[in-house]
Design an enzyme around this catalytic site. Sequence first.
Site, short mmCIF file in Angstrom:
data_model
loop_
_atom_site.label_atom_id
_atom_site.label_comp_id
_atom_site.label_asym_id
_atom_site.label_seq_id
_atom_site.Cartn_x
_atom_site.Cartn_y
_atom_site.Cartn_z
N THR A 1 13.20 85.38 17.31
CA THR A 1 12.09 84.30 16.98
C THR A 1 11.01 84.32 17.83
O THR A 1 11.25 84.50 19.01
CB THR A 1 12.89 83.19 16.97
OG1 THR A 1 13.73 82.80 15.91
CG2 THR A 1 11.75 81.95 16.60
N GLY B 1 26.87 85.85 13.62
CA GLY B 1 26.33 84.51 14.21
C GLY B 1 26.28 83.40 13.11
O GLY B 1 26.73 82.30 13.61
N GLU C 1 20.15 80.29 13.39
CA GLU C 1 20.48 81.46 12.66
C GLU C 1 20.57 81.62 11.23
O GLU C 1 20.98 82.02 10.53
CB GLU C 1 22.17 81.34 12.98
CG GLU C 1 22.71 81.17 14.31
CD GLU C 1 22.81 82.11 15.15
OE1 GLU C 1 21.64 82.87 15.18
OE2 GLU C 1 23.61 82.34 16.09
N GLU D 1 17.35 76.49 4.39
CA GLU D 1 16.74 76.78 3.20
C GLU D 1 16.83 78.62 3.05
O GLU D 1 16.77 78.79 2.00
CB GLU D 1 15.33 76.28 3.47
CG GLU D 1 15.23 74.98 3.39
CD GLU D 1 15.93 74.00 4.48
OE1 GLU D 1 16.14 72.93 4.37
OE2 GLU D 1 16.00 74.51 5.74
#
Length: 381
Positions: A125, A240, A362, A366
């Site tokens: 990220t 994960g 993770e 959505e």
Amino acid sequence: MQFALTEDQIAVRDMAREFAAEKIAPFALKWDEEKFFPVDVMREAAALGIGGIYIRDDVGGSALTRFDAALIFEALATGCPTVSAFISIHNMASWMIDHYGSDAQRQKWLPRLCTMELLASYCLTEPGAGSDAAALSTRAVRDGDHYILNGQKQFISGAGASGIYVVMARTGGNGAGGISTLVVEGDAPGLSFGANERKMGWNAQPTRSVIFENVRVPVANRIGEEGIGFKIAMSGLDGGRLNIAACSLGGAQSALDKSLSYLKERRAFGQRLDEFQALQFRLADMAIELEAARSFLWRAAAALDRKDPDATMLCAMAKRFGTDAGFEIANQALQLHGGYGYLAEYGVEKIVRDLRVHQILEGTNEIMRVIVARKLIEGAR
């Protein structure tokens, strides 16, 4: 699919549950309040094989299954979801090295990762690339036997404490095909970290940005070939997502157990709270949702172990269902405690705060729906 655990699986689960009850649960509220990262306790867990649950045993791993891991992370999370979640992230990042790395890379890092002498962080990220992870902008430019790495990662668990950062960086053009995976060691010149974030929950593990300023990373630290980094990152997330769902279920189980104890002791209107049918129904619904989520998680974990074609979709489904159910069960537990549930000393509000982020990390829930919908639509063509 198994609907009864084997003796070995029961032993593994009970071992983790006992460790959580003795070494984690009594200190979880204090760690949360003081924002203390219990590295020594996690290393004790690693001595039981929890630092490399599904890492191959030639480098010190336990060589267990994803199903076993789901049992372990749920059990650990009954003590503290935050601690269990960090260990799950460490296992995910370590597995990426084990599965995609060369033998030299495996031998170099994994023995110390399995003991948690080294901690591992997963760096995907970025400030401008969350759900749209393939749009990441951290760039690694080849310079002889090194890459020059520049960019920033955001919301990285363990940042500043980890010894290994598994970094997805752009080595080629735009899109997923331009991404590669590099291992950056914690003492690399040019590597720095932002302030520890002030968070709603997950206070027993640090969360910081990771900043790369002309960091020289040996080409020998690249995991796999150039251009397959996004594939590596996504395959890591399949497991994960199972792990974080398991952490949600462990937290929810703890919240349900606390509710059962509280309703048995608390009296109102001349009787114990657990004698009111309305509250009995609430408890029953919590237990039903928890068991449904657990069964779903086990199915998805077994599918990933078998490498079923639908494993990625099932992992996304189980993550969405399990983390939503876990948070709702914990929230209901807080309501059942009334005003006491809002007090830190009862431990329920901490579980609510910790589990909320599981619906985001993770891959947001959505995005889990996006993954499922795409798979369904592709199958219908």
